[in-house]
Scaffold this motif. Structure first.
Motif, mmCIF file in Angstrom:
data_model
loop_
_atom_site.group_PDB
_atom_site.id
_atom_site.type_symbol
_atom_site.label_atom_id
_atom_site.label_comp_id
_atom_site.label_asym_id
_atom_site.label_seq_id
_atom_site.Cartn_x
_atom_site.Cartn_y
_atom_site.Cartn_z
ATOM 1 N N MET A 1 47.202 -48.212 -25.629
ATOM 2 C CA MET A 1 47.351 -47.932 -24.217
ATOM 3 C C MET A 1 48.824 -47.980 -23.798
ATOM 4 O O MET A 1 49.268 -47.137 -23.044
ATOM 5 C CB MET A 1 46.526 -48.957 -23.420
ATOM 6 N N LYS A 2 49.576 -48.966 -24.299
ATOM 7 C CA LYS A 2 50.981 -49.069 -23.968
ATOM 8 C C LYS A 2 51.753 -47.852 -24.454
ATOM 9 O O LYS A 2 52.627 -47.343 -23.764
ATOM 10 C CB LYS A 2 51.562 -50.332 -24.610
ATOM 11 N N LYS A 3 51.425 -47.371 -25.645
ATOM 12 C CA LYS A 3 52.100 -46.235 -26.227
ATOM 13 C C LYS A 3 51.823 -44.960 -25.399
ATOM 14 O O LYS A 3 52.716 -44.154 -25.165
ATOM 15 C CB LYS A 3 51.636 -46.032 -27.667
ATOM 16 N N LYS A 4 50.579 -44.816 -24.941
ATOM 17 C CA LYS A 4 50.198 -43.668 -24.108
ATOM 18 C C LYS A 4 50.971 -43.671 -22.789
ATOM 19 O O LYS A 4 51.425 -42.633 -22.310
ATOM 20 C CB LYS A 4 48.686 -43.742 -23.826
ATOM 21 N N THR A 5 51.143 -44.822 -22.178
ATOM 22 C CA THR A 5 51.871 -44.954 -20.920
ATOM 23 C C THR A 5 53.331 -44.553 -21.108
ATOM 24 O O THR A 5 53.904 -43.841 -20.279
ATOM 25 C CB THR A 5 51.772 -46.404 -20.385
ATOM 26 N N LYS A 6 53.951 -44.986 -22.202
ATOM 27 C CA LYS A 6 55.342 -44.638 -22.477
ATOM 28 C C LYS A 6 55.490 -43.124 -22.680
ATOM 29 O O LYS A 6 56.453 -42.529 -22.223
ATOM 30 C CB LYS A 6 55.839 -45.388 -23.713
ATOM 31 N N ILE A 7 54.535 -42.518 -23.347
ATOM 32 C CA ILE A 7 54.584 -41.076 -23.571
ATOM 33 C C ILE A 7 54.473 -40.332 -22.240
ATOM 34 O O ILE A 7 55.225 -39.382 -21.974
ATOM 35 C CB ILE A 7 53.468 -40.632 -24.552
ATOM 36 N N ILE A 8 53.561 -40.764 -21.384
ATOM 37 C CA ILE A 8 53.389 -40.126 -20.067
ATOM 38 C C ILE A 8 54.655 -40.283 -19.234
ATOM 39 O O ILE A 8 55.121 -39.318 -18.607
ATOM 40 C CB ILE A 8 52.158 -40.704 -19.332
ATOM 41 N N ILE A 9 55.249 -41.467 -19.233
ATOM 42 C CA ILE A 9 56.488 -41.702 -18.480
ATOM 43 C C ILE A 9 57.607 -40.822 -19.040
ATOM 44 O O ILE A 9 58.373 -40.218 -18.293
ATOM 45 C CB ILE A 9 56.881 -43.200 -18.495
ATOM 46 N N GLY A 10 57.693 -40.704 -20.353
ATOM 47 C CA GLY A 10 58.705 -39.853 -20.991
ATOM 48 C C GLY A 10 58.542 -38.397 -20.596
ATOM 49 O O GLY A 10 59.523 -37.693 -20.314
#
Length: 158
Positions: A1-10
């Motif tokens: 979930m944390k990795k998905k959030t970082k990708i979306i923010i990027g």
């Protein structure tokens, strides 16, 4: 979930940067065509004698034999513009004979002109050979049209 959030923010950051870049590009292209002047556009209609009938009418280009400006100031009072009978947009450039640009107008529609301009640089008192250049663009799509230029004597007085 944390990795998905970082990708979306990027992705969101990249989209914002791309939008800013596109906006800058579009604005920069507009400024190149319309000139850099912030002079106030006024109604302008000077009688120009037509040499042809209105059927074969081309672009009416105002001519100047001389112009007078004030020395040691960028703020000038002049009368330049686009005759009301034209079917095109003008961008007017004033420059010295050696190519030194003194002023470039924004787009002037038919019947629009300028009475107060700000030069790119101050001039010392004297007489100069100068050129007024008319860049002409279509009213419909702003595509370039034939323009014109004329030399004139510029008198700069104290």
């Amino acid at each position: 979930m944390k990795k998905k959030t970082k990708i979306i923010i990027g992705i969101l950051i990249a989209a914002v940067i791309a939008a800013a870049g596109i906006t800058w590009y579009v604005m920069n292209q507009k400024n190149q065509k319309t000139g850099s002047s912030s002079a106030e556009v006024v109604a302008w209609d000077v009688d120009i004698e037509e040499e042809e009938s209105s059927e074969g009418k081309g672009i009416l280009i105002p001519g100047y034999t001389s112009m007078v400006m004030k020395a040691n100031t960028k703020e000038q009072t002049v009368s330049i513009g686009n005759p009301a009978d034209n079917d095109c947009i003008f961008v007017i450039v004033l420059k010295l004979e050696d190519g030194t640009k003194l002023f470039e107008s924004q787009e002037l529609k038919p019947g629009e002109g300028l009475e107060n301009i700000t030069l790119d640089q101050e001039l010392e008192a004297g007489e100069y050979q100068a050129v007024i250049e008319y860049k002409c663009y279509s009213l419909e799509d702003k595509s370039p049209l034939n323009g014109g230029s004329a030399e004139f004597k510029l008198y700069v007085k104290e």
